[in-house]
Design a protein around this motif. Structure first.
Motif, PDB file in Angstrom:
ATOM      1  N   PRO A  60     -36.506  29.854 -41.450  1.00 37.45           N
ATOM      2  CA  PRO A  60     -35.656  29.834 -42.637  1.00 37.45           C
ATOM      3  C   PRO A  60     -35.443  28.400 -43.092  1.00 37.45           C
ATOM      4  CG  PRO A  60     -34.316  30.115 -40.667  1.00 37.45           C
ATOM      5  CD  PRO A  60     -35.756  30.190 -40.227  1.00 37.45           C
ATOM      6  N   SER A  61     -35.077  28.241 -44.342  1.00 36.02           N
ATOM      7  CA  SER A  61     -34.819  26.903 -44.866  1.00 36.02           C
ATOM      8  C   SER A  61     -33.511  26.341 -44.323  1.00 36.02           C
ATOM      9  CB  SER A  61     -34.759  26.939 -46.395  1.00 36.02           C
ATOM     10  OG  SER A  61     -35.936  27.513 -46.934  1.00 36.02           O
ATOM     11  N   PHE A  62     -32.605  27.230 -43.955  1.00 34.21           N
ATOM     12  CA  PHE A  62     -31.322  26.826 -43.371  1.00 34.21           C
ATOM     13  C   PHE A  62     -30.696  28.033 -42.689  1.00 34.21           C
ATOM     14  CE2 PHE A  62     -30.517  28.291 -47.663  1.00 34.21           C
ATOM     15  CZ  PHE A  62     -29.397  29.099 -47.537  1.00 34.21           C
ATOM     16  N   ILE A  63     -29.747  27.779 -41.803  1.00 33.95           N
ATOM     17  CA  ILE A  63     -28.967  28.838 -41.160  1.00 33.95           C
ATOM     18  C   ILE A  63     -27.494  28.476 -41.316  1.00 33.95           C
ATOM     19  CG2 ILE A  63     -28.408  30.045 -39.018  1.00 33.95           C
ATOM     20  CD1 ILE A  63     -31.228  29.461 -38.040  1.00 33.95           C
ATOM     21  N   THR A  64     -26.717  29.397 -41.863  1.00 32.65           N
ATOM     22  CA  THR A  64     -25.281  29.198 -41.996  1.00 32.65           C
ATOM     23  C   THR A  64     -24.582  29.871 -40.827  1.00 32.65           C
ATOM     24  OG1 THR A  64     -25.467  29.251 -44.415  1.00 32.65           O
ATOM     25  CG2 THR A  64     -23.269  29.550 -43.478  1.00 32.65           C
ATOM     26  N   ILE A  65     -23.816  29.100 -40.057  1.00 37.35           N
ATOM     27  CA  ILE A  65     -23.047  29.649 -38.946  1.00 37.35           C
ATOM     28  C   ILE A  65     -21.633  29.888 -39.448  1.00 37.35           C
ATOM     29  CG2 ILE A  65     -22.235  29.314 -36.593  1.00 37.35           C
ATOM     30  CD1 ILE A  65     -25.265  29.508 -36.824  1.00 37.35           C
ATOM     31  N   ASP A  66     -21.239  31.144 -39.519  1.00 37.66           N
ATOM     32  CA  ASP A  66     -19.949  31.494 -40.089  1.00 37.66           C
ATOM     33  C   ASP A  66     -18.886  31.599 -38.999  1.00 37.66           C
ATOM     34  OD1 ASP A  66     -18.401  31.981 -42.293  1.00 37.66           O
ATOM     35  OD2 ASP A  66     -18.648  34.149 -42.208  1.00 37.66           O
ATOM     36  N   GLY A  67     -17.685  31.185 -39.351  1.00 33.32           N
ATOM     37  CA  GLY A  67     -16.567  31.255 -38.416  1.00 33.32           C
ATOM     38  C   GLY A  67     -15.475  32.159 -38.929  1.00 33.32           C
ATOM     39  N   GLY A  68     -14.303  32.079 -38.331  1.00 34.65           N
ATOM     40  CA  GLY A  68     -13.194  32.939 -38.711  1.00 34.65           C
ATOM     41  C   GLY A  68     -12.177  32.244 -39.581  1.00 34.65           C
ATOM     42  N   GLU A  69     -12.594  31.121 -40.224  1.00 33.75           N
ATOM     43  CA  GLU A  69     -11.615  30.335 -40.966  1.00 33.75           C
ATOM     44  C   GLU A  69     -11.446  30.773 -42.413  1.00 33.75           C
ATOM     45  OE1 GLU A  69     -15.664  28.624 -41.112  1.00 33.75           O
ATOM     46  OE2 GLU A  69     -14.280  29.053 -39.472  1.00 33.75           O
ATOM     47  N   GLY A  70     -12.173  31.781 -42.832  1.00 31.54           N
ATOM     48  CA  GLY A  70     -12.059  32.257 -44.203  1.00 31.54           C
ATOM     49  C   GLY A  70     -10.930  33.260 -44.359  1.00 31.54           C
ATOM     50  N   GLY A  71     -10.872  33.896 -45.510  1.00 35.86           N
ATOM     51  CA  GLY A  71      -9.858  34.907 -45.771  1.00 35.86           C
ATOM     52  C   GLY A  71     -10.502  36.221 -46.131  1.00 35.86           C
TER      53      GLY A  71
END
Length: 208
Positions: free
Chosen positions: A182-193
């Protein structure tokens, strides 16, 4: 004369280049942008304001899985088009992925990259991507990413939540074996809403 230093601006030497091997790479000059928030969740006024503000700041906005609306384009800024399980904006009348519609989106100059949404750490119930809802196995996922890169000639990555190290090891090993990345990988956390959960859980979203 004192030189004003912008800590959030990346010089040409330090700029992040996504999709270097593609015809239309995406060069990031800002280290802070907007993660995925859908039009359906925020509405036209918020999306319009974000679009104009982010463009003025010289950074990007992510459409969220609801697809691209006219309001995302009001600021004429850089867009990361997120593709979720609903395939909004790139599906045919039967609900299947459409190469033709994807190419149409990829031809838009404001759309600089694509992100496949596999999971979201901030959502603890309705919005969380359960395992059975992810149709592609890891190998199919990597091949699909490569297919989209070739179709649109723009960067394509995906967003994941890290739960087990073994799963990440399998992902990396598969990429090496296929020699497709992939061109990039986004690592998501629990800081969103999120609004997609019980009130009791919603109050605690955002904690580590």
């Amino acid at each position: 004369v004192p030189t004003k230093i912008d800590p959030y601006y990346l010089s040409d030497d330090h700029a992040i280049k996504l999709g270097e091997h593609l015809k239309h790479p995406f060069i990031l000059k800002r280290i802070v942008g907007q993660s995925g928030m859908s039009y359906g969740a925020l509405g036209k006024n918020a999306i319009t304001a974000l679009s104009k503000g982010l463009a003025k700041a010289g950074t990007w906005m992510n459409t969220g899985e609801g697809g691209l609306s006219e309001y995302h384009l009001k600021g004429n800024g850089d867009i990361i088009f997120q593709i979720g399980p609903g395939l909004f904006g790139v599906r045919d009348k039967e609900g299947n992925f459409s190469e033709g519609l994807f190419k149409e989106v990829a031809q838009l100059s404001n759309v600089r990259a694509f992100e496949l949404k596999l999971a979201q750490g901030a959502k603890t119930r309705g919005g969380h991507m359960e395992a059975e809802k992810v149709n592609e196995e890891i190998e199919d996922l990597i091949r699909f990413v490569d297919q989209l890169q070739q179709l649109g000639q723009k960067p394509v990555g995906f967003k994941i939540v890290v739960s087990k190290v073994s799963e990440i090891e399998t992902l990396v090993r598969t990429m090496v074996e296929l020699d497709k990345y992939p061109s990039f990988i986004t690592i998501d956390g629990g800081e969103g809403g999120t609004g997609a959960t019980f009130q009791e859980l919603q109050d605690g979203v955002g904690l580590p």
